[in-house]
Design a protein around this motif. Sequence first.
Motif, mmCIF file in Angstrom:
data_model
loop_
_atom_site.group_PDB
_atom_site.id
_atom_site.type_symbol
_atom_site.label_atom_id
_atom_site.label_comp_id
_atom_site.label_asym_id
_atom_site.label_seq_id
_atom_site.Cartn_x
_atom_site.Cartn_y
_atom_site.Cartn_z
ATOM 1 N N CYS A 148 0.767 -1.193 -0.137
ATOM 2 C CA CYS A 148 0.282 0.026 -0.004
ATOM 3 C C CYS A 148 0.886 1.235 -0.029
ATOM 4 C CB CYS A 148 -0.916 -0.180 1.261
ATOM 5 S SG CYS A 148 -0.023 0.006 2.857
ATOM 6 N N THR A 149 2.087 0.913 0.083
ATOM 7 C CA THR A 149 3.133 2.240 0.205
ATOM 8 C C THR A 149 3.595 2.942 -0.910
ATOM 9 O OG1 THR A 149 3.928 1.202 2.544
ATOM 10 C CG2 THR A 149 5.208 2.766 1.199
ATOM 11 N N ASN A 150 4.223 2.064 -1.784
ATOM 12 C CA ASN A 150 4.782 2.781 -3.197
ATOM 13 C C ASN A 150 4.190 2.294 -4.468
ATOM 14 O OD1 ASN A 150 6.041 0.599 -3.276
ATOM 15 N ND2 ASN A 150 7.995 1.075 -2.313
ATOM 16 N N THR A 151 3.383 1.440 -4.460
ATOM 17 C CA THR A 151 2.902 0.835 -5.725
ATOM 18 C C THR A 151 1.795 1.588 -6.275
ATOM 19 O OG1 THR A 151 1.384 -0.709 -4.574
ATOM 20 C CG2 THR A 151 3.409 -1.599 -5.328
ATOM 21 N N SER A 152 1.485 2.713 -5.900
ATOM 22 C CA SER A 152 0.748 3.901 -6.647
ATOM 23 C C SER A 152 1.569 5.035 -6.938
ATOM 24 C CB SER A 152 -0.440 4.187 -5.847
ATOM 25 O OG SER A 152 -1.487 3.205 -5.557
ATOM 26 N N ASN A 153 2.897 4.788 -6.679
ATOM 27 C CA ASN A 153 3.877 5.715 -7.203
ATOM 28 C C ASN A 153 4.584 5.709 -8.765
ATOM 29 O OD1 ASN A 153 5.910 7.481 -7.457
ATOM 30 N ND2 ASN A 153 6.528 7.542 -5.576
ATOM 31 N N PRO A 154 4.007 6.571 -9.624
ATOM 32 C CA PRO A 154 4.232 6.143 -11.055
ATOM 33 C C PRO A 154 5.981 6.095 -11.268
ATOM 34 C CG PRO A 154 2.530 7.998 -10.791
ATOM 35 C CD PRO A 154 2.960 7.720 -9.573
ATOM 36 N N SER A 155 6.477 6.857 -10.551
ATOM 37 C CA SER A 155 8.008 6.963 -10.986
ATOM 38 C C SER A 155 8.788 5.754 -10.547
ATOM 39 C CB SER A 155 8.810 7.958 -10.342
ATOM 40 O OG SER A 155 8.448 7.885 -8.869
ATOM 41 N N VAL A 156 8.258 4.948 -9.503
ATOM 42 C CA VAL A 156 8.945 3.533 -9.187
ATOM 43 C C VAL A 156 8.120 2.369 -10.075
ATOM 44 C CG1 VAL A 156 9.903 4.295 -6.994
ATOM 45 C CG2 VAL A 156 7.495 3.380 -6.933
ATOM 46 N N MET A 157 6.937 2.610 -10.100
ATOM 47 C CA MET A 157 6.283 1.453 -10.807
ATOM 48 C C MET A 157 6.698 1.450 -12.297
ATOM 49 S SD MET A 157 4.628 -0.031 -8.379
ATOM 50 C CE MET A 157 3.598 -1.125 -9.497
ATOM 51 N N LEU A 158 6.834 2.449 -12.965
ATOM 52 C CA LEU A 158 7.233 2.829 -14.302
ATOM 53 C C LEU A 158 8.823 2.413 -14.352
ATOM 54 C CD1 LEU A 158 5.143 5.774 -15.649
ATOM 55 C CD2 LEU A 158 4.939 3.209 -16.519
ATOM 56 N N GLY A 159 9.552 2.685 -13.202
ATOM 57 C CA GLY A 159 10.857 2.463 -13.247
ATOM 58 C C GLY A 159 11.276 0.984 -13.236
ATOM 59 N N VAL B 145 12.491 -10.708 -1.496
ATOM 60 C CA VAL B 145 12.785 -9.124 -1.859
ATOM 61 C C VAL B 145 11.093 -8.695 -2.257
ATOM 62 C CG1 VAL B 145 13.890 -7.535 -3.031
ATOM 63 C CG2 VAL B 145 15.164 -9.738 -2.527
ATOM 64 N N LEU B 146 10.870 -7.480 -1.225
ATOM 65 C CA LEU B 146 9.553 -7.112 -1.620
ATOM 66 C C LEU B 146 9.356 -5.871 -1.497
ATOM 67 C CD1 LEU B 146 7.109 -7.509 1.363
ATOM 68 C CD2 LEU B 146 9.342 -8.688 1.323
ATOM 69 N N SER B 147 8.819 -5.069 -2.274
ATOM 70 C CA SER B 147 8.415 -3.345 -1.983
ATOM 71 C C SER B 147 7.288 -3.152 -1.000
ATOM 72 C CB SER B 147 8.049 -2.896 -3.413
ATOM 73 O OG SER B 147 6.773 -3.259 -3.867
ATOM 74 N N GLY B 148 7.106 -3.908 -0.289
ATOM 75 C CA GLY B 148 6.332 -3.909 0.882
ATOM 76 C C GLY B 148 7.103 -2.829 2.056
ATOM 77 N N ASN B 149 6.153 -2.885 3.079
ATOM 78 C CA ASN B 149 6.652 -1.756 4.347
ATOM 79 C C ASN B 149 6.909 -2.711 5.481
ATOM 80 O OD1 ASN B 149 3.843 -2.093 4.198
ATOM 81 N ND2 ASN B 149 3.453 0.107 4.717
ATOM 82 N N TYR C 109 13.746 -8.633 2.657
ATOM 83 C CA TYR C 109 14.383 -7.516 2.531
ATOM 84 C C TYR C 109 13.057 -6.507 1.774
ATOM 85 C CZ TYR C 109 18.955 -8.877 3.900
ATOM 86 O OH TYR C 109 20.043 -9.299 4.520
ATOM 87 N N LEU C 110 13.224 -5.325 2.352
ATOM 88 C CA LEU C 110 12.460 -4.480 1.782
ATOM 89 C C LEU C 110 13.118 -3.545 0.571
ATOM 90 C CD1 LEU C 110 10.412 -3.019 4.736
ATOM 91 C CD2 LEU C 110 9.805 -5.102 3.601
ATOM 92 N N ALA C 111 12.521 -3.394 -0.688
ATOM 93 C CA ALA C 111 12.994 -2.337 -1.701
ATOM 94 C C ALA C 111 12.063 -1.872 -2.396
ATOM 95 C CB ALA C 111 14.146 -3.543 -2.354
ATOM 96 N N SER C 112 12.643 -0.933 -3.234
ATOM 97 C CA SER C 112 11.882 -0.095 -4.231
ATOM 98 C C SER C 112 11.287 -1.222 -5.290
ATOM 99 C CB SER C 112 12.457 0.883 -4.897
ATOM 100 O OG SER C 112 13.658 0.495 -5.652
ATOM 101 N N PRO C 113 10.076 -0.913 -5.970
ATOM 102 C CA PRO C 113 9.754 -1.794 -7.125
ATOM 103 C C PRO C 113 10.991 -2.279 -8.296
ATOM 104 C CG PRO C 113 8.175 -0.461 -6.589
ATOM 105 C CD PRO C 113 9.365 -0.150 -5.627
ATOM 106 N N PRO C 114 11.710 -1.283 -8.645
ATOM 107 C CA PRO C 114 12.934 -1.414 -9.764
ATOM 108 C C PRO C 114 13.853 -2.416 -9.067
ATOM 109 C CG PRO C 114 12.285 0.981 -9.663
ATOM 110 C CD PRO C 114 11.731 0.341 -8.410
ATOM 111 N N LEU C 115 14.290 -2.161 -7.634
ATOM 112 C CA LEU C 115 15.104 -3.038 -7.177
ATOM 113 C C LEU C 115 14.679 -4.144 -6.951
ATOM 114 C CD1 LEU C 115 17.067 -0.742 -4.325
ATOM 115 C CD2 LEU C 115 17.966 -1.803 -6.198
ATOM 116 N N VAL C 116 13.448 -4.520 -6.758
ATOM 117 C CA VAL C 116 12.913 -5.972 -6.464
ATOM 118 C C VAL C 116 13.153 -6.749 -7.944
ATOM 119 C CG1 VAL C 116 10.535 -7.310 -6.362
ATOM 120 C CG2 VAL C 116 11.037 -5.132 -5.049
ATOM 121 N N VAL C 117 12.816 -5.971 -9.012
ATOM 122 C CA VAL C 117 12.977 -6.731 -10.103
ATOM 123 C C VAL C 117 14.482 -7.155 -10.277
ATOM 124 C CG1 VAL C 117 12.910 -6.293 -12.802
ATOM 125 C CG2 VAL C 117 11.148 -5.654 -11.252
ATOM 126 N N ALA C 118 15.425 -6.233 -10.152
ATOM 127 C CA ALA C 118 16.956 -6.381 -10.071
ATOM 128 C C ALA C 118 17.230 -7.509 -9.355
ATOM 129 C CB ALA C 118 17.711 -5.183 -9.488
#
Length: 512
Positions: A152-163, A246-250, A265-274
């Motif tokens: 619920c924290t950052n998966t509505s943030n366009p910059s990190v989701m499109l990133g 590794v998840l983009s959770g909080n 580990y908690l990470a940004s969506p682009p880092l989860v993919v990496a």
Amino acid sequence: MGELSLADRATIANMSPEYGATMGFFPVDHVTLQYLKLTGRSDETVSMIEGYLRANKMFVDYNEPQQGAYSSFLRLDLAEVEPCISGPKRPHDRVPLKEMKADWHACLDNNVGFKGFAVPKEEQNKVAKFTFHGLPAELRHGSVVIAAITSCTNTSNPSVMLGAGLVAKKAYELGLEVKPWIKTSLAPGSGVVTKYLLRSGLQKYLNQQGFNLVGYDCTTCIGNSGELDESVASGISENDIIAAAVLSGNRNFEGRVHPLTRANYLASPPLVVAYALAGTVDIDFEKEPIGTGKSGKSIYFKDIWPSNDEIAQVVQSSVLPDMLKSTYEAITKGNLMWNQLSVPASTLYSWDPNSTYIHEPPYFKNMTVEPPGPHGVKDAYCLLNFGDSITTDHISPAGSIQKDSPAAKFLLERGVDKKDFNSYGSRRGNDEAMARGTFANIRIVNKLLKGEVGPKTIHVPTGEKLYVYDASMRYEAAGQDTIVLAGAEYGSGSSRDWAAKGPMLLVRALAH
């Protein structure tokens, strides 16, 4: 402050418990008004909001002298903020990305604790080989088995989701793919995300890397990732592998994400993919390649990471006001399944005594107008003896129901098949299930067990080792009071009503 997008502000405010605050608050300014317009509010409504807030001196205009009175100030230079992840057992254990490999090896060495697994040196390079649907596969300490873009924290943030989509695209074009035995998922915070991922053309690249849409809800972050493939689960259990998620959770408190991932580990969506592409958290992204591309060339982190300009361009072209407006307008219309539900005409709820989801709780019965006041505790036995940082996830886990637990026994006795156990979070309307799930975290450390980890305790009068619920019921049947001892930060973490209600049903008092 005025340079922070509203999505960034929402992320920071949501994470307030992790930085020691009750809440995070951002004043209303021009950025807020821009967001209201973007989400379909009329000019008239936005103008009214601005006028009201200005009249009450609650609007921040950076062109005017600031009038706010604060007890203290913290100056943070955003240019000095560096990429980090958090873990392996608490969200506030921040690890700079460049130090991750060294930190991981320190965790393997350290004694069991928030930053330790106590893996002997001779076992740290262990390789567990197995077969995944006919394919040769292997696991090591630090192997990623769950990679989830969820929160619920950052998966509505366009910059990190499109990133994240750009990372997936670059990796695919270079010939990198996520290993098939890594459980990947995409659970955005809003249906708007799907619209702009599709418009940008990036959803197909996320799909190709396994990040398919699973829904818009709490998923992996709260333990709803589902089971791992049986071959992966066996490989972890039989070889005592410290597997990673590794998840983009909080939140990543122990036992929350999945029973078999001890490192989370908690990470940004682009880092989860990496990290999914790398397949391990045991990697130095600055020095080690993520994998080998289709040309046979080593591919590094810098090769797949998008620039700020690339992200800004795709945000500009893909996130349109009509997407937000059409999505939010449809919310009140419901859906076919919801709209076809049969609704009783009575104003009072009709309790179904056979329901394993909703049950009339005991604390509503014989409730008085005035609170009953404090009660005495005499000759109480210690039910549990905890150290510090017992979180709401330790007290009342929300994830999967273990097959041999008191809650599982309760459900089986009522004809519920194991495949339909669902989670504690889904059963929170049933006090009988949730009381049995109190202190049921599989990683909880109770000093009465002298080093053993898990949801059991010692029944002091007999010396028997029992599940916490069973011990509590035995004390209650004998008319004996119980008490729970706990250290600092008891009850920290996610807001969870059953972390208060569950202990109330099991023990007489709690001291910390």
